[in-house]
Design a protein around this motif. Structure first.
Motif, PDB file in Angstrom:
ATOM      1  N   GLY A 274       4.288  -9.493   0.480  1.00 56.46           N
ATOM      2  CA  GLY A 274       2.864  -8.788   0.931  1.00 56.46           C
ATOM      3  C   GLY A 274       2.743  -7.313   0.573  1.00 56.46           C
ATOM      4  N   ALA A 275       3.878  -6.824   0.256  1.00 55.64           N
ATOM      5  CA  ALA A 275       3.856  -5.280   0.139  1.00 55.64           C
ATOM      6  C   ALA A 275       2.969  -4.907  -1.058  1.00 55.64           C
ATOM      7  N   SER A 276       2.491  -3.830  -0.897  1.00 54.61           N
ATOM      8  CA  SER A 276       1.617  -3.229  -1.917  1.00 54.61           C
ATOM      9  C   SER A 276       2.552  -2.556  -2.826  1.00 54.61           C
ATOM     10  N   ASP A 277       3.397  -1.856  -2.219  1.00 57.58           N
ATOM     11  CA  ASP A 277       4.265  -1.034  -2.863  1.00 57.58           C
ATOM     12  C   ASP A 277       5.634  -0.881  -2.258  1.00 57.58           C
ATOM     13  N   TYR A 278       6.563  -0.182  -2.470  1.00 55.41           N
ATOM     14  CA  TYR A 278       8.009  -0.232  -2.027  1.00 55.41           C
ATOM     15  C   TYR A 278       8.542   1.271  -2.061  1.00 55.41           C
ATOM     16  N   ILE A 279       9.407   1.537  -1.109  1.00 57.40           N
ATOM     17  CA  ILE A 279      10.115   3.111  -1.197  1.00 57.40           C
ATOM     18  C   ILE A 279      11.376   2.751  -0.542  1.00 57.40           C
ATOM     19  N   THR A 280      12.417   3.423  -1.047  1.00 56.57           N
ATOM     20  CA  THR A 280      13.996   3.362  -0.263  1.00 56.57           C
ATOM     21  C   THR A 280      14.178   4.581   0.561  1.00 56.57           C
ATOM     22  N   LYS A 281      14.880   4.417   1.399  1.00 57.32           N
ATOM     23  CA  LYS A 281      15.584   5.379   2.583  1.00 57.32           C
ATOM     24  C   LYS A 281      16.660   5.906   1.481  1.00 57.32           C
ATOM     25  N   PRO A 282      17.164   7.090   1.851  1.00 52.74           N
ATOM     26  CA  PRO A 282      16.327   8.373   2.545  1.00 52.74           C
ATOM     27  C   PRO A 282      15.123   8.557   1.486  1.00 52.74           C
ATOM     28  N   VAL A 283      14.205   8.777   2.337  1.00 52.63           N
ATOM     29  CA  VAL A 283      12.640   8.842   1.732  1.00 52.63           C
ATOM     30  C   VAL A 283      12.759  10.129   0.954  1.00 52.63           C
ATOM     31  N   ASP A 284      12.121  10.238  -0.024  1.00 54.50           N
ATOM     32  CA  ASP A 284      11.820  11.231  -0.731  1.00 54.50           C
ATOM     33  C   ASP A 284      10.189  11.683  -0.477  1.00 54.50           C
TER      34      ASP A 284
ATOM     35  N   MET B 277      -3.887 -13.024   7.469  1.00 55.26           N
ATOM     36  CA  MET B 277      -5.044 -12.778   8.201  1.00 55.26           C
ATOM     37  C   MET B 277      -6.187 -12.135   7.111  1.00 55.26           C
ATOM     38  N   PRO B 278      -7.051 -12.823   7.124  1.00 56.60           N
ATOM     39  CA  PRO B 278      -8.179 -12.441   6.039  1.00 56.60           C
ATOM     40  C   PRO B 278      -8.656 -10.972   6.148  1.00 56.60           C
ATOM     41  N   GLN B 279      -8.781 -10.468   7.188  1.00 55.01           N
ATOM     42  CA  GLN B 279      -9.374  -8.972   7.461  1.00 55.01           C
ATOM     43  C   GLN B 279      -8.266  -7.918   7.035  1.00 55.01           C
ATOM     44  N   PHE B 280      -6.817  -8.430   6.680  1.00 54.13           N
ATOM     45  CA  PHE B 280      -5.939  -7.404   6.109  1.00 54.13           C
ATOM     46  C   PHE B 280      -5.559  -7.721   4.904  1.00 54.13           C
ATOM     47  N   ALA B 281      -6.045  -8.673   4.209  1.00 51.74           N
ATOM     48  CA  ALA B 281      -5.731  -9.150   2.844  1.00 51.74           C
ATOM     49  C   ALA B 281      -5.512  -8.030   1.782  1.00 51.74           C
ATOM     50  N   LYS B 282      -6.387  -6.863   2.079  1.00 49.36           N
ATOM     51  CA  LYS B 282      -6.330  -5.726   1.080  1.00 49.36           C
ATOM     52  C   LYS B 282      -5.776  -4.699   1.546  1.00 49.36           C
ATOM     53  N   LEU B 283      -5.166  -4.723   2.965  1.00 51.81           N
ATOM     54  CA  LEU B 283      -4.960  -3.364   3.502  1.00 51.81           C
ATOM     55  C   LEU B 283      -3.436  -3.081   2.696  1.00 51.81           C
ATOM     56  N   PRO B 284      -3.348  -1.705   2.401  1.00 49.54           N
ATOM     57  CA  PRO B 284      -2.257  -1.129   1.500  1.00 49.54           C
ATOM     58  C   PRO B 284      -1.033  -1.274   2.808  1.00 49.54           C
ATOM     59  N   ILE B 285       0.133  -1.747   2.351  1.00 55.03           N
ATOM     60  CA  ILE B 285       1.218  -1.958   3.109  1.00 55.03           C
ATOM     61  C   ILE B 285       2.512  -1.249   2.146  1.00 55.03           C
ATOM     62  N   ILE B 286       3.153  -0.373   2.446  1.00 56.66           N
ATOM     63  CA  ILE B 286       4.357   0.002   1.716  1.00 56.66           C
ATOM     64  C   ILE B 286       5.517  -0.222   2.481  1.00 56.66           C
ATOM     65  N   SER B 287       6.376  -0.921   1.674  1.00 53.80           N
ATOM     66  CA  SER B 287       7.601  -1.497   2.700  1.00 53.80           C
ATOM     67  C   SER B 287       8.695  -0.271   2.403  1.00 53.80           C
ATOM     68  N   LEU B 288       9.487  -0.202   3.383  1.00 58.13           N
ATOM     69  CA  LEU B 288      10.673   0.829   3.303  1.00 58.13           C
ATOM     70  C   LEU B 288      11.877   0.272   3.726  1.00 58.13           C
ATOM     71  N   THR B 289      12.965   0.639   2.930  1.00 55.02           N
ATOM     72  CA  THR B 289      14.211  -0.110   3.197  1.00 55.02           C
ATOM     73  C   THR B 289      15.183   0.893   2.945  1.00 55.02           C
ATOM     74  N   ALA B 290      16.368   0.646   3.559  1.00 53.50           N
ATOM     75  CA  ALA B 290      17.490   1.342   3.461  1.00 53.50           C
ATOM     76  C   ALA B 290      18.434   0.656   2.618  1.00 53.50           C
ATOM     77  N   LYS B 291      18.435  -0.578   2.435  1.00 58.19           N
ATOM     78  CA  LYS B 291      19.367  -1.513   1.913  1.00 58.19           C
ATOM     79  C   LYS B 291      19.329  -1.243   0.254  1.00 58.19           C
ATOM     80  N   ALA B 292      18.138  -1.021  -0.307  1.00 59.39           N
ATOM     81  CA  ALA B 292      18.012  -0.803  -1.602  1.00 59.39           C
ATOM     82  C   ALA B 292      18.938  -1.597  -2.659  1.00 59.39           C
TER      83      ALA B 292
END
Length: 97
Positions: free
Chosen positions: A73-83, A46-61
């Motif tokens: 499409g994620a802008s960045d990534y963080i793992t669980k448990p979240v610091d 969706m063009p209107q969300f092309a630059k929307l920051p998305i931080i993905s979050l996963t427990a799998k790591a």
């Protein structure tokens, strides 16, 4: 900060369409119905969300998860448990860049 919650990727996309002023998405990868990877792909289509920051979050790591998130499409990534300090730092980077 106003926080909105979506149970799955379909609800997340519906929330974005209903409120296009959302500033950032914290996307859990493991969701029912539509997982985070596919939800991010659809959001980026969706063009209107092309630059929307998305931080993905996963427990799998597992090895390669960060790269798969970024490729989806994620802008960045963080793992669980979240610091908390790391999350706040990422929010500052993406909200004020």
């Amino acid at each position: 900060m106003d926080v909105q919650f979506a149970e799955n990727g379909n609800e997340a996309i519906a929330s974005l369409n209903a409120d296009p002023e959302i500033d950032l998405v914290l996307m859990d990868i493991m969701m029912p119905e539509l997982d985070g990877y596919e939800a991010m792909r659809r959001i980026r289509e969706m063009p209107q969300f092309a630059k929307l920051p998305i931080i993905s979050l996963t427990a799998k790591a597992m090895k390669g998860d960060r790269e798969k998130s970024i490729a989806s499409g994620a802008s960045d990534y963080i793992t669980k448990p979240v610091d908390t300090d790391q999350l706040l730092s990422l929010l500052r980077v993406w909200l004020y860049s």
